[in-house]
Design a protein around this motif. Structure first.
Motif, PDB file in Angstrom:
ATOM      1  N   LEU A 234     -17.058  85.003  22.883  1.00  0.00           N
ATOM      2  CA  LEU A 234     -16.146  85.958  22.260  1.00  0.00           C
ATOM      3  C   LEU A 234     -15.579  86.916  23.308  1.00  0.00           C
ATOM      4  CD1 LEU A 234     -15.115  86.655  19.399  1.00  0.00           C
ATOM      5  CD2 LEU A 234     -16.932  88.348  19.255  1.00  0.00           C
ATOM      6  N   VAL A 235     -16.433  87.408  24.220  1.00  0.00           N
ATOM      7  CA  VAL A 235     -15.971  88.310  25.276  1.00  0.00           C
ATOM      8  C   VAL A 235     -15.016  87.579  26.226  1.00  0.00           C
ATOM      9  CG1 VAL A 235     -16.718  89.636  27.277  1.00  0.00           C
ATOM     10  CG2 VAL A 235     -17.986  89.820  25.130  1.00  0.00           C
ATOM     11  N   TRP A 236     -15.334  86.322  26.554  1.00  0.00           N
ATOM     12  CA  TRP A 236     -14.480  85.546  27.453  1.00  0.00           C
ATOM     13  C   TRP A 236     -13.079  85.378  26.858  1.00  0.00           C
ATOM     14  CZ3 TRP A 236     -12.484  83.318  31.505  1.00  0.00           C
ATOM     15  CH2 TRP A 236     -11.764  82.144  31.396  1.00  0.00           C
ATOM     16  N   CYS A 237     -12.994  85.019  25.574  1.00  0.00           N
ATOM     17  CA  CYS A 237     -11.692  84.839  24.927  1.00  0.00           C
ATOM     18  C   CYS A 237     -10.927  86.165  24.867  1.00  0.00           C
ATOM     19  CB  CYS A 237     -11.868  84.271  23.516  1.00  0.00           C
ATOM     20  SG  CYS A 237     -12.541  82.596  23.484  1.00  0.00           S
ATOM     21  N   GLY A 238     -11.638  87.254  24.631  1.00  0.00           N
ATOM     22  CA  GLY A 238     -10.983  88.559  24.626  1.00  0.00           C
ATOM     23  C   GLY A 238     -10.439  88.936  25.986  1.00  0.00           C
ATOM     24  N   LEU A 239     -11.204  88.657  27.039  1.00  0.00           N
ATOM     25  CA  LEU A 239     -10.738  88.963  28.389  1.00  0.00           C
ATOM     26  C   LEU A 239      -9.512  88.131  28.765  1.00  0.00           C
ATOM     27  CD1 LEU A 239     -14.130  89.288  30.318  1.00  0.00           C
ATOM     28  CD2 LEU A 239     -12.552  91.124  29.643  1.00  0.00           C
TER      29      LEU A 239
END
Length: 416
Positions: A234-239
């Motif tokens: 989730l953090v990777w996609c947000g970044l």
């Protein structure tokens, strides 16, 4: 022995009630589960059997389907009738100080207290569980856990159900999310057009949604690894989305101004002669006929289905107001489908309405924004628009009206 009584509306709850009774019978003693189709025998009174089942502070499972509180008989909700079996069951449960546990089936929400009879409104204060068809095993497992906490014993040799483990499905969603985010990042790496990169950033919402879906599926698994993978994805996609937006902000906008072209007959490096700029003149428009200023008064609207509605029209300059008084629709067959829908979804029915319109008149035409409310102006029921043209020397208005719940309908208003 503590007993479980299943209360349901037979018109749409029989299938789920039967499945619930069978599944509960596999976990708990069959004698502890009261289901009228299994426990009532020929020649016996169901009211007496229910009274016996509710004799020792039992647990009452209220299977809330759309018809449980929303069933209609005539022009009245059945739950408001004293002879309604569902109403009698709930009142008997409250009188016996039973533990009432509402179960929300697919798409059903708890109604507002004001939509129920006063003696049944207390059910809205009880915490409800979900019992959805698509997530039956998960919801049923949670129900069994709560029933055990209320003192219901599992029969010897019975195995308690376990929720489905959605590990593979959850990881699949995470894989799609991470792969799409990586693809968008690589595609934008060599892009120099800001609009294209902004489009990729907007598409980045898709892997964000996939990552969130995977996280919710893995949330119930034991251990920290599933949660760590889901949050990392989730953090990777947000970044990636943030990076695409940042990259788009650093790119120049596409210019809509064409590059200057050399003028014929001008030597390289020489400035072309200044040409006078001729401003285009707008073509003369014929004056629009003015809407007559004597439209104020009482009008009678005729619809294509034969309905007639009295309107009062107020016309001042370009402003036009159109309204009806309170109209009784209890015997109007066109409002039966709307009342059935409102009863199922909102818990009330309409007995009277008001129709209002507000707009402007230009060049012999009138455009109005329409609203339909209940007679007391408490609820907005529908909205749309009306287009009219002044005809017959100001004695009639002809056009169409279109509300969101229907299709455009021809309408003609005549002076009264």
């Amino acid at each position: 022995m503590k007993r479980v009584f299943i209360s349901y509306r037979s018109s749409d709850g029989k299938k789920d009630a039967s499945r619930l009774a069978e599944d509960l019978g596999e976990v708990f003693d069959e004698q502890a589960v009261f289901y009228d189709k299994h426990n009532l025998h020929g020649g016996t009174s169901w009211r007496e059997q229910v009274r016996q089942a509710l004799g020792d502070q039992p647990i009452v499972l209220v299977l809330l389907t759309p018809d449980y509180f929303g069933a209609i008989e005539g022009n009245e909700l059945r739950i408001h009738r004293d002879d309604d079996p569902v109403r009698q069951e709930l009142l008997a449960a409250f009188d016996a100080r039973a533990t009432v546990l509402p179960l929300l089936t697919e798409g059903v929400t708890m109604p507002r207290p004001a939509a129920l009879p006063a003696d049944l409104a207390r059910i809205t204060e009880v915490h409800a569980l979900k019992l959805r068809t698509e997530d039956w095993r998960t919801d049923f497992t949670r129900l069994v856990k709560d029933l055990r906490g209320l003192g219901l014993a599992v029969k010897p040799g019975a195995e308690e159900p376990e929720p489905l483990k959605p590990a593979s499905g959850g990881y699949k969603w995470l894989g799609w999310a991470a792969g799409l985010a990586l693809l968008f990042a690589i595609s934008a790496n060599n892009e120099t057009d800001r609009d294209t990169v902004l489009g990729l950033a907007a598409l980045g919402l898709l892997p964000l949604w996939l990552a969130w879906r995977g996280r919710t599926r893995l949330a119930s698994l034991p251990g920290t690894a599933p949660k760590a993978w889901s949050w990392a994805t989730l953090v990777w996609c947000g970044l990636v989305c943030i990076g695409l937006l940042s990259a788009a902000g650093n790119l120049p906008a596409k210019s809509d101004t064409p590059a200057p072209q050399p003028v014929l007959g001008t030597a390289p490096g020489q400035q072309p002669p200044v040409q006078p700029v001729v401003q285009p003149q707008p073509a003369p428009q014929p004056p629009a006929p003015a809407v007559q200023d004597n439209l104020t008064g009482a009008w009678l609207a005729h619809l294509s289905n034969g309905t007639q509605l009295p309107f009062t029209l107020l016309h001042r300059g370009e402003q036009v107001l159109l309204s009806t008084t309170k109209l009784d629709v209890r015997n109007d067959p066109t409002f039966v489908p709307m009342n059935q829908y409102l009863a199922r979804t909102q818990g009330f029915m309409v007995t009277d309405i008001r129709v209002r319109g507000q707009g402007q008149a230009h060049g012999g035409a009138i455009e109005l924004v329409m609203q339909m409310t209940d007679g007391d102006n408490q609820r907005l029921l529908d909205q749309g628009n009306m287009s009219l043209v002044v005809t017959d020397g100001g004695r009639t208005l002809a056009g169409s009206v279109h509300f969101a719940s229907g299709s455009p309908t021809p309408i003609r208003l005549a002076r009264q």
